[in-house]
Design a protein around this motif. Structure first.
Motif, mmCIF file in Angstrom:
data_model
loop_
_atom_site.group_PDB
_atom_site.id
_atom_site.type_symbol
_atom_site.label_atom_id
_atom_site.label_comp_id
_atom_site.label_asym_id
_atom_site.label_seq_id
_atom_site.Cartn_x
_atom_site.Cartn_y
_atom_site.Cartn_z
ATOM 1 N N MET A 1 -25.830 153.584 93.557
ATOM 2 C CA MET A 1 -24.876 153.270 92.318
ATOM 3 C C MET A 1 -25.182 152.326 91.529
ATOM 4 S SD MET A 1 -22.154 154.738 91.336
ATOM 5 C CE MET A 1 -20.774 154.198 90.213
ATOM 6 N N LYS A 2 -25.513 151.265 92.157
ATOM 7 C CA LYS A 2 -25.504 149.837 91.481
ATOM 8 C C LYS A 2 -26.930 150.081 90.529
ATOM 9 C CE LYS A 2 -28.327 147.064 94.554
ATOM 10 N NZ LYS A 2 -28.365 145.759 95.025
ATOM 11 N N ASN A 3 -27.589 150.632 90.699
ATOM 12 C CA ASN A 3 -28.988 150.806 89.783
ATOM 13 C C ASN A 3 -28.425 151.644 88.464
ATOM 14 O OD1 ASN A 3 -30.620 149.691 91.415
ATOM 15 N ND2 ASN A 3 -31.160 151.705 92.618
ATOM 16 N N TRP A 4 -27.210 152.339 88.433
ATOM 17 C CA TRP A 4 -27.074 153.041 87.239
ATOM 18 C C TRP A 4 -26.246 151.854 86.501
ATOM 19 C CZ3 TRP A 4 -27.768 157.737 85.668
ATOM 20 C CH2 TRP A 4 -28.270 158.752 86.370
ATOM 21 N N VAL A 5 -25.753 150.874 86.840
ATOM 22 C CA VAL A 5 -24.801 149.697 86.117
ATOM 23 C C VAL A 5 -25.809 149.144 84.958
ATOM 24 C CG1 VAL A 5 -23.476 147.788 86.179
ATOM 25 C CG2 VAL A 5 -22.953 149.666 87.934
ATOM 26 N N PRO A 6 -26.913 148.835 85.232
ATOM 27 C CA PRO A 6 -27.628 147.966 84.268
ATOM 28 C C PRO A 6 -27.887 149.245 83.471
ATOM 29 C CG PRO A 6 -28.693 147.579 86.328
ATOM 30 C CD PRO A 6 -27.562 148.524 86.803
ATOM 31 N N LEU A 7 -28.477 150.360 84.061
ATOM 32 C CA LEU A 7 -28.746 151.458 82.905
ATOM 33 C C LEU A 7 -27.497 151.667 81.756
ATOM 34 C CD1 LEU A 7 -31.099 153.582 82.050
ATOM 35 C CD2 LEU A 7 -29.785 155.243 83.788
ATOM 36 N N LEU A 8 -26.390 151.919 82.301
ATOM 37 C CA LEU A 8 -25.240 152.312 81.369
ATOM 38 C C LEU A 8 -24.765 151.056 80.326
ATOM 39 C CD1 LEU A 8 -23.053 154.293 83.794
ATOM 40 C CD2 LEU A 8 -24.456 155.106 81.942
ATOM 41 N N VAL A 9 -24.810 149.889 80.924
ATOM 42 C CA VAL A 9 -24.492 148.673 80.211
ATOM 43 C C VAL A 9 -25.613 148.537 79.030
ATOM 44 C CG1 VAL A 9 -24.207 146.329 80.401
ATOM 45 C CG2 VAL A 9 -23.206 147.619 82.120
ATOM 46 N N GLY A 10 -26.895 148.660 79.462
ATOM 47 C CA GLY A 10 -28.041 148.581 78.547
ATOM 48 C C GLY A 10 -27.938 149.521 77.663
ATOM 49 N N ALA A 11 -27.429 150.795 77.657
ATOM 50 C CA ALA A 11 -27.462 151.691 76.834
ATOM 51 C C ALA A 11 -26.526 151.391 75.905
ATOM 52 C CB ALA A 11 -27.220 153.046 77.484
ATOM 53 N N LEU A 12 -25.308 150.874 76.364
ATOM 54 C CA LEU A 12 -24.102 150.545 75.458
ATOM 55 C C LEU A 12 -24.474 149.484 74.506
ATOM 56 C CD1 LEU A 12 -21.133 150.898 75.030
ATOM 57 C CD2 LEU A 12 -20.629 149.192 76.503
ATOM 58 N N LEU A 13 -25.333 148.177 75.198
ATOM 59 C CA LEU A 13 -25.796 147.125 74.278
ATOM 60 C C LEU A 13 -26.680 147.576 73.293
ATOM 61 C CD1 LEU A 13 -26.300 144.371 77.022
ATOM 62 C CD2 LEU A 13 -24.386 144.456 75.308
ATOM 63 N N VAL A 14 -27.597 148.478 73.545
ATOM 64 C CA VAL A 14 -28.700 148.821 72.621
ATOM 65 C C VAL A 14 -27.705 149.938 71.336
ATOM 66 C CG1 VAL A 14 -30.229 150.871 71.874
ATOM 67 C CG2 VAL A 14 -30.488 149.404 73.981
ATOM 68 N N ARG B 1 -36.350 151.433 86.369
ATOM 69 C CA ARG B 1 -37.036 151.118 87.499
ATOM 70 C C ARG B 1 -36.434 150.857 88.640
ATOM 71 N NH1 ARG B 1 -37.962 145.580 86.837
ATOM 72 N NH2 ARG B 1 -38.282 145.944 84.781
ATOM 73 N N GLY B 2 -35.051 150.605 88.835
ATOM 74 C CA GLY B 2 -34.221 150.782 90.123
ATOM 75 C C GLY B 2 -34.165 152.059 90.539
ATOM 76 N N LEU B 3 -33.969 152.998 89.495
ATOM 77 C CA LEU B 3 -33.739 154.692 90.016
ATOM 78 C C LEU B 3 -35.241 155.119 90.463
ATOM 79 C CD1 LEU B 3 -31.624 155.810 87.192
ATOM 80 C CD2 LEU B 3 -30.913 155.432 89.524
ATOM 81 N N ARG B 4 -35.998 154.732 89.889
ATOM 82 C CA ARG B 4 -37.372 155.332 90.372
ATOM 83 C C ARG B 4 -37.923 154.784 91.456
ATOM 84 N NH1 ARG B 4 -40.277 154.649 84.755
ATOM 85 N NH2 ARG B 4 -39.275 156.079 83.520
ATOM 86 N N SER B 5 -37.411 153.621 92.195
ATOM 87 C CA SER B 5 -38.039 153.104 93.307
ATOM 88 C C SER B 5 -37.315 153.598 94.487
ATOM 89 C CB SER B 5 -37.893 151.548 93.338
ATOM 90 O OG SER B 5 -36.365 151.387 93.060
ATOM 91 N N ARG B 6 -36.282 154.651 94.356
ATOM 92 C CA ARG B 6 -35.553 155.053 95.145
ATOM 93 C C ARG B 6 -36.325 156.277 96.085
ATOM 94 N NH1 ARG B 6 -29.520 156.297 94.154
ATOM 95 N NH2 ARG B 6 -28.715 154.375 94.577
#
Length: 64
Positions: free
Chosen positions: A1-14, A59-64
Motif C-alpha cells: 500500500m505504501k508504494n502507491w502513495v508516492p505514485l499518487l502524490v507524484g501524479a497530482l504534483l505533475v 519502481r516500488g511496485l515493480r520490485s514486489r
C-alpha cells in the motif's frame, strides 16, 4: 500500500505543475496567476518533483 502513495502524490504534483506552468505562460486564464512569470518557473519544478515520485512509486511496485 505504501508504494502507491508516492505514485499518487507524484501524479497530482505533475498535474498541478502543468496547470501552474500553463497559467504562468498565459495559456490558462481566469486566475491571478495568469501571466505571472514566477508560476511559469515554479510549475516545471513541481512537475519534475512529481515525475521523480511517480518513478519512485513505479519502481516500488515493480520490485514486489
Amino acid at each position: 500500500m505504501k508504494n502507491w502513495v508516492p505514485l499518487l502524490v507524484g501524479a497530482l504534483l505533475v498535474l498541478v505543475g502543468a496547470v501552474w506552468t500553463l497559467q504562468g505562460l498565459g495559456y490558462l486564464e481566469g486566475s491571478a496567476m495568469t501571466g505571472v512569470v514566477l508560476w511559469a518557473v515554479v510549475g516545471p519544478v513541481v512537475a519534475a518533483g512529481g515525475l521523480y515520485l511517480v518513478a519512485r512509486g513505479l519502481r516500488g511496485l515493480r520490485s514486489r
